[in-house]
Design a protein around this motif. Sequence first.
Motif, mmCIF file in Angstrom:
data_model
loop_
_atom_site.group_PDB
_atom_site.id
_atom_site.type_symbol
_atom_site.label_atom_id
_atom_site.label_comp_id
_atom_site.label_asym_id
_atom_site.label_seq_id
_atom_site.Cartn_x
_atom_site.Cartn_y
_atom_site.Cartn_z
ATOM 1 N N ASP A 36 0.616 -1.258 -0.069
ATOM 2 C CA ASP A 36 -0.013 -0.362 0.176
ATOM 3 C C ASP A 36 0.738 1.225 -0.239
ATOM 4 O OD1 ASP A 36 -2.427 -1.237 -0.086
ATOM 5 O OD2 ASP A 36 -2.310 -1.210 1.863
ATOM 6 N N VAL A 37 2.112 0.937 0.980
ATOM 7 C CA VAL A 37 2.381 2.471 0.538
ATOM 8 C C VAL A 37 3.106 2.873 -0.321
ATOM 9 C CG1 VAL A 37 5.044 3.181 1.431
ATOM 10 C CG2 VAL A 37 3.700 1.678 2.682
ATOM 11 N N ASP A 38 3.697 2.324 -1.714
ATOM 12 C CA ASP A 38 4.335 2.105 -3.493
ATOM 13 C C ASP A 38 2.785 2.830 -3.708
ATOM 14 O OD1 ASP A 38 6.401 2.363 -3.059
ATOM 15 O OD2 ASP A 38 6.257 -0.064 -3.532
ATOM 16 N N LYS A 39 1.335 2.033 -3.573
ATOM 17 C CA LYS A 39 0.283 2.251 -4.480
ATOM 18 C C LYS A 39 -0.382 3.765 -3.505
ATOM 19 C CE LYS A 39 -4.262 0.401 -3.864
ATOM 20 N NZ LYS A 39 -5.215 -0.512 -3.589
ATOM 21 N N VAL A 40 0.171 3.572 -2.449
ATOM 22 C CA VAL A 40 -0.335 5.265 -2.249
ATOM 23 C C VAL A 40 0.485 7.015 -3.032
ATOM 24 C CG1 VAL A 40 -0.629 7.423 -0.495
ATOM 25 C CG2 VAL A 40 -1.061 4.356 -0.074
ATOM 26 N N TYR A 80 -0.930 8.861 -5.518
ATOM 27 C CA TYR A 80 -0.226 10.833 -5.150
ATOM 28 C C TYR A 80 -0.036 11.321 -6.888
ATOM 29 C CZ TYR A 80 -0.351 15.367 -3.367
ATOM 30 O OH TYR A 80 -0.838 16.849 -3.038
ATOM 31 N N ARG A 81 0.518 10.865 -7.379
ATOM 32 C CA ARG A 81 1.565 11.148 -8.428
ATOM 33 C C ARG A 81 1.035 11.494 -9.475
ATOM 34 N NH1 ARG A 81 6.180 7.556 -6.410
ATOM 35 N NH2 ARG A 81 4.792 6.445 -8.149
ATOM 36 N N TYR A 96 -2.953 11.748 -9.123
ATOM 37 C CA TYR A 96 -4.031 12.590 -9.363
ATOM 38 C C TYR A 96 -3.200 14.093 -9.431
ATOM 39 C CZ TYR A 96 -6.291 16.248 -6.100
ATOM 40 O OH TYR A 96 -6.756 17.263 -5.280
ATOM 41 N N ILE A 97 -2.103 14.471 -9.428
ATOM 42 C CA ILE A 97 -1.582 15.500 -9.196
ATOM 43 C C ILE A 97 -1.513 15.781 -11.220
ATOM 44 C CG2 ILE A 97 0.618 17.093 -9.452
ATOM 45 C CD1 ILE A 97 -1.452 17.162 -6.674
ATOM 46 N N GLU A 98 -0.800 14.894 -11.599
ATOM 47 C CA GLU A 98 -0.561 14.465 -13.278
ATOM 48 C C GLU A 98 -2.061 14.935 -13.769
ATOM 49 O OE1 GLU A 98 0.985 11.155 -13.793
ATOM 50 O OE2 GLU A 98 3.114 11.821 -12.377
ATOM 51 N N ALA A 99 -2.801 14.494 -12.960
ATOM 52 C CA ALA A 99 -4.327 14.648 -13.969
ATOM 53 C C ALA A 99 -4.848 16.574 -14.231
ATOM 54 C CB ALA A 99 -5.495 14.037 -13.306
ATOM 55 N N GLY A 100 -3.872 17.247 -12.661
ATOM 56 C CA GLY A 100 -4.116 18.732 -13.158
ATOM 57 C C GLY A 100 -5.697 19.057 -11.919
ATOM 58 N N ASN A 101 -4.981 17.754 -11.144
ATOM 59 C CA ASN A 101 -5.966 18.039 -9.402
ATOM 60 C C ASN A 101 -4.820 19.263 -8.645
ATOM 61 O OD1 ASN A 101 -8.556 16.364 -9.447
ATOM 62 N ND2 ASN A 101 -6.569 14.940 -9.882
ATOM 63 N N PRO A 102 -5.857 20.276 -7.801
ATOM 64 C CA PRO A 102 -5.533 21.035 -7.024
ATOM 65 C C PRO A 102 -4.180 20.057 -5.639
ATOM 66 C CG PRO A 102 -7.769 20.985 -6.652
ATOM 67 C CD PRO A 102 -7.635 20.180 -7.589
ATOM 68 N N PRO A 103 -3.440 20.522 -5.444
ATOM 69 C CA PRO A 103 -2.477 20.198 -4.218
ATOM 70 C C PRO A 103 -3.095 20.012 -3.525
ATOM 71 C CG PRO A 103 -1.157 21.607 -4.874
ATOM 72 C CD PRO A 103 -2.542 21.821 -6.049
ATOM 73 N N ILE A 104 -3.230 18.745 -2.491
ATOM 74 C CA ILE A 104 -3.703 18.097 -0.959
ATOM 75 C C ILE A 104 -3.238 18.904 0.076
ATOM 76 C CG2 ILE A 104 -5.012 17.187 0.591
ATOM 77 C CD1 ILE A 104 -5.309 15.035 -1.780
ATOM 78 N N LEU A 105 -3.829 20.076 1.012
ATOM 79 C CA LEU A 105 -2.815 20.578 2.237
ATOM 80 C C LEU A 105 -3.084 20.350 2.909
ATOM 81 C CD1 LEU A 105 -3.828 24.269 0.577
ATOM 82 C CD2 LEU A 105 -2.027 22.914 0.000
ATOM 83 N N ASP A 127 -0.743 23.150 8.257
ATOM 84 C CA ASP A 127 -0.175 23.665 8.155
ATOM 85 C C ASP A 127 -0.280 24.971 7.017
ATOM 86 O OD1 ASP A 127 1.280 21.885 6.562
ATOM 87 O OD2 ASP A 127 3.086 21.821 7.373
ATOM 88 N N GLY A 128 -1.067 24.172 5.699
ATOM 89 C CA GLY A 128 -0.681 24.902 4.766
ATOM 90 C C GLY A 128 -0.450 24.465 3.479
ATOM 91 N N ASP A 129 1.031 23.778 4.059
ATOM 92 C CA ASP A 129 1.447 23.194 2.794
ATOM 93 C C ASP A 129 0.782 21.858 2.154
ATOM 94 O OD1 ASP A 129 3.507 25.240 3.339
ATOM 95 O OD2 ASP A 129 4.452 24.175 5.026
ATOM 96 N N GLU A 130 1.710 21.463 0.889
ATOM 97 C CA GLU A 130 1.230 19.989 0.371
ATOM 98 C C GLU A 130 1.752 19.207 0.932
ATOM 99 O OE1 GLU A 130 1.151 18.572 -3.970
ATOM 100 O OE2 GLU A 130 1.801 19.982 -3.912
ATOM 101 N N ILE A 131 0.891 18.175 1.355
ATOM 102 C CA ILE A 131 1.242 17.236 2.016
ATOM 103 C C ILE A 131 2.079 16.560 1.045
ATOM 104 C CG2 ILE A 131 -0.426 16.614 2.820
ATOM 105 C CD1 ILE A 131 -1.603 14.769 0.522
ATOM 106 N N ASP A 132 3.187 15.228 1.257
ATOM 107 C CA ASP A 132 3.908 14.745 0.195
ATOM 108 C C ASP A 132 3.832 13.326 1.123
ATOM 109 O OD1 ASP A 132 6.561 14.571 1.768
ATOM 110 O OD2 ASP A 132 6.505 15.779 1.691
#
Length: 226
Positions: A196-200, A204-205, A207-216, A219-224
């Motif tokens: 599941d680690v690699d799956k997540v 997320y990669r 999700y971002i490549e599809a043009g979705n807004p970053p998830i914050l 603290d207001g920073d993008e998650i990673d």
Amino acid sequence: MKRIIYFVLAILVCGIYVGCSENEIDLYDQTPRINFYGSTTHVRTLVDTDYVKKEPYAVDSFMVRIQGDLLKENRDFCVKITTNRDYQNSVDVILENKYTYTELDTVCQVFYYKINRPKVESGRNVYGCYLEFDLDNPFHQFDKGLVEKNQEVLNVRWELRPDEWEDWIFGSYSDSKYMFIMNVCQRVWDDLENEDVDKVKQAYREYIEAGNPPILGEDGDEIDYE
């Protein structure tokens, strides 16, 4: 002298008997009434297992108590939601059109309703309203009971963070990060598997490549997930 004492005692006994009789009439001559039973504030804390489910709601309950004698037959009552100005965020509650009191051999019974899970958003994790008997509803068959027991505060909040969260697996914790993990894996932290680690991370990669807004995060920073 003794006769006078006996006479006075007889008057006192009669007075006590009459007083008790009147109290009995007052006590048992009431129409059926109903009250919320227990604490005047009910706190429901939603955890990760509530949010990983596909259903958008959580099931909760309240208890009512009959005021006076046991009922002789089933009787309906209605509950509504009213605004509690102590909370900025209201609760979306799904109630039955009416409830039926059926436990005729006791004065207490538990009833169930649904809470639409609040959207997990930073800074908005406490919601509240009143559960209140709907005395004006034509299906409501009880008169008003105790004023202080006619409504119950419903306080809804969430606490998602697992006790065993490890930063070295997915980085620092945030509710939004954990929600994404649960949405991708359909499992809570304790049930995650190694793959599941690699799956997540891959999800997320994409999700971002599809043009979705970053998830914050909080603290207001993008998650990673690195």
